[in-house]
Scaffold this motif. Structure first.
Motif, PDB file in Angstrom:
ATOM      1  N   ILE A 249       0.828  -1.206   0.000  1.00 58.02           N
ATOM      2  CA  ILE A 249       0.000   0.000   0.000  1.00 58.02           C
ATOM      3  C   ILE A 249       0.861   1.254   0.000  1.00 58.02           C
ATOM      4  O   ILE A 249       0.602   2.209  -0.748  1.00 58.02           O
ATOM      5  N   ASP A 250       1.919   1.273   0.801  1.00 51.54           N
ATOM      6  CA  ASP A 250       2.767   2.458   0.875  1.00 51.54           C
ATOM      7  C   ASP A 250       3.539   2.691  -0.415  1.00 51.54           C
ATOM      8  O   ASP A 250       3.837   3.837  -0.766  1.00 51.54           O
ATOM      9  N   SER A 251       3.828   1.615  -1.153  1.00 50.68           N
ATOM     10  CA  SER A 251       4.592   1.761  -2.403  1.00 50.68           C
ATOM     11  C   SER A 251       3.835   2.565  -3.445  1.00 50.68           C
ATOM     12  O   SER A 251       4.436   3.107  -4.379  1.00 50.68           O
ATOM     13  N   TYR A 252       2.504   2.645  -3.291  1.00 55.00           N
ATOM     14  CA  TYR A 252       1.675   3.391  -4.237  1.00 55.00           C
ATOM     15  C   TYR A 252       1.493   4.857  -3.835  1.00 55.00           C
ATOM     16  O   TYR A 252       0.837   5.610  -4.559  1.00 55.00           O
ATOM     17  N   GLN A 253       2.068   5.274  -2.718  1.00 49.87           N
ATOM     18  CA  GLN A 253       1.757   6.595  -2.184  1.00 49.87           C
ATOM     19  C   GLN A 253       2.569   7.730  -2.794  1.00 49.87           C
ATOM     20  O   GLN A 253       2.344   8.889  -2.465  1.00 49.87           O
ATOM     21  N   SER A 254       3.545   7.421  -3.660  1.00 47.54           N
ATOM     22  CA  SER A 254       4.283   8.502  -4.315  1.00 47.54           C
ATOM     23  C   SER A 254       3.401   9.131  -5.385  1.00 47.54           C
ATOM     24  O   SER A 254       2.729   8.419  -6.141  1.00 47.54           O
ATOM     25  N   GLU A 255       3.368  10.428  -5.437  1.00 46.98           N
ATOM     26  CA  GLU A 255       2.502  11.143  -6.378  1.00 46.98           C
ATOM     27  C   GLU A 255       3.348  12.014  -7.305  1.00 46.98           C
ATOM     28  O   GLU A 255       4.355  12.583  -6.896  1.00 46.98           O
ATOM     29  N   PRO A 256       2.936  12.126  -8.583  1.00 49.41           N
ATOM     30  CA  PRO A 256       1.724  11.548  -9.167  1.00 49.41           C
ATOM     31  C   PRO A 256       1.921  10.137  -9.730  1.00 49.41           C
ATOM     32  O   PRO A 256       0.962   9.477 -10.109  1.00 49.41           O
TER      33      PRO A 256
END
Length: 413
Positions: A249-256
């Motif tokens: 889940i945290d691996s997807y938190q970089s934006e955008p």
């Protein structure tokens, strides 16, 4: 192939400008970037207005939602660009890095390797209008000129950012020709850019896998192969699955862009059905789509079976594929065959397993019991444009000064 006179002339001007950047010195380049950071912050509203025009046009053209997310600028995202430019300006001069080496010449008094700029770099990118400014900062700091080839979907944003860059270069010691924004609506310019070996030293493609592969396939100029997603996580039978779910889940938190998103979970066959079910429930609660390998059909009949090709390609749609393996060795073989090779992970309580994984997995970066979340502006370390794969002599990992310079070997008699 007969090149466009205008593109060749532009590349020649950029090549000459890169020498001027080298001549103004580290302090001159840093001051230039500090001014650029100030201007980006000052013209934030103008950048956002231009971006609104791009978003409206892109929605009418039915541009995919993923690209809209990459395209959409926010006040915070623009402010982050200004902060990154300021951070680049204050970082140590990458061209002052010299390393003593052993002399192979018996008459030599000393030998060392000096970091030097490559010259002219081309960035071919879609959406991501902020990348033009970030790439400008990294290239100028390293003494390189830059040719920007953005997509039509971000043309207004790219033009506004380029105009800000031009104004700063005109009013400082910087050489105005060291950054050029090429026409977005001329595909022949892109084709010429990919093969202009006489002036361009490196191409960096950034965007969807199709764009990256087209550049790699058609370019005769050296290409720094970037990567987004298709990262793997192996969950050992000694690991707690709640750590694995947090890492995903945290691996997807970089934006955008979730550069290091874990899209594939391989777990030891001894992991209990209850623990895997709990992990799946955690991911579903966070709105992730679940797909499974064929061997899990009897246990999880409610989920679709992943297609063969999905194991080897980025999905970019918040999907996680699950597969059991007999042991860590089988996991490593599978990962080496199917991952993008830029970032892979393991969750384990065994030191020996961690060492075995980091030694044998073919990956530029390895994460052990920690999230691989990518940050362009980390609290510690350099600003990075993205993540590169090790290929064709270019190092992998975060794209920073290391990939934008080369080592010149110098011998004194």
């Amino acid at each position: 192939m007969s090149f466009s006179f205008e593109l060749t002339k532009t590349a020649q001007q950029a090549q000459q400008a890169s020498q001027v950047l080298l001549d103004i010195g580290a302090q001159g380049r840093s001051q230039l970037l500090q001014q650029l950071a100030i201007r980006v912050a000052q013209y934030k509203d103008d950048i956002l207005d231009a971006n609104t025009l791009d978003l409206e046009a892109s929605r009418e053209m039915a541009v995919p939602s993923l690209m809209l997310d990459w395209l959409r600028l926010t006040p915070e995202r623009v402010q982050s660009v200004a902060q990154m430019l300021q951070a680049i300006a204050t970082q140590p001069d990458p061209l002052q890095q010299g390393t003593s080496i052993a002399c192979s010449n018996q008459n030599a008094q000393c030998c060392y390797a000096q970091s030097m700029p490559l010259g002219v770099i081309g960035l071919v990118y879609e959406s991501f209008p902020d990348l033009g400014a970030i790439a400008t900062g990294l290239c100028i700091k390293a003494g390189n000129a830059l040719l920007l080839k953005g997509g039509a979907e971000s043309s207004h944003s790219n033009r506004m950012i380029a105009n800000i860059i031009y104004d700063v270069l005109d009013q400082t010691e910087g050489q105005p020709n060291c950054v050029h924004l090429l026409p977005a609506d001329q595909s022949d310019v892109t084709r010429e850019l990919l093969t202009l070996r006489s002036h361009i030293k490196l191409l960096i493609p950034y965007g969807r896998p199709g764009l990256i592969q087209r550049v790699i396939k058609n370019a005769t100029v050296p290409v720094l192969q970037t990567a987004i997603s298709n990262c793997y996580l192996y969950c050992s039978d000694s690991a707690a699955t709640d750590i694995a779910s947090h890492m995903i889940i945290d691996s997807y938190q970089s934006e955008p862009d979730a550069v290091n998103a874990i899209e594939k979970l391989i777990f030891h066959k001894s992991c209990s059905t209850a623990s895997i079910t709990k992990l799946i429930a955690t991911l579903q609660k966070a709105d992730y789509r679940i797909k499974i390998a064929p061997e899990l059909r009897s246990q999880f009949t409610q989920f679709p079976v992943a297609q063969t090709e999905e194991w080897s390609h980025p999905l970019l749609n918040f999907s996680v594929l699950l597969k059991p393996v007999n042991d860590i060795s089988e996991a490593i073989v599978w990962i080496n065959q199917h991952s993008s090779g830029h970032s892979n992970c393991i969750s384990t309580s065994s030191y020996q397993e961690g060492r075995l994984f980091e030694k044998n997995v073919m990956s530029d970066m390895v994460y052990i019991n920690t999230s691989p979340k990518f940050e362009r502006h980390p609290q510690c370390g350099e600003v990075a444009l993205g993540i590169a794969r090790h290929s064709r002599g270019w190092g992998g990992g975060p794209i920073g000064f290391r990939q934008l310079t080369y080592r010149k070997l110098i011998t004194h008699g």
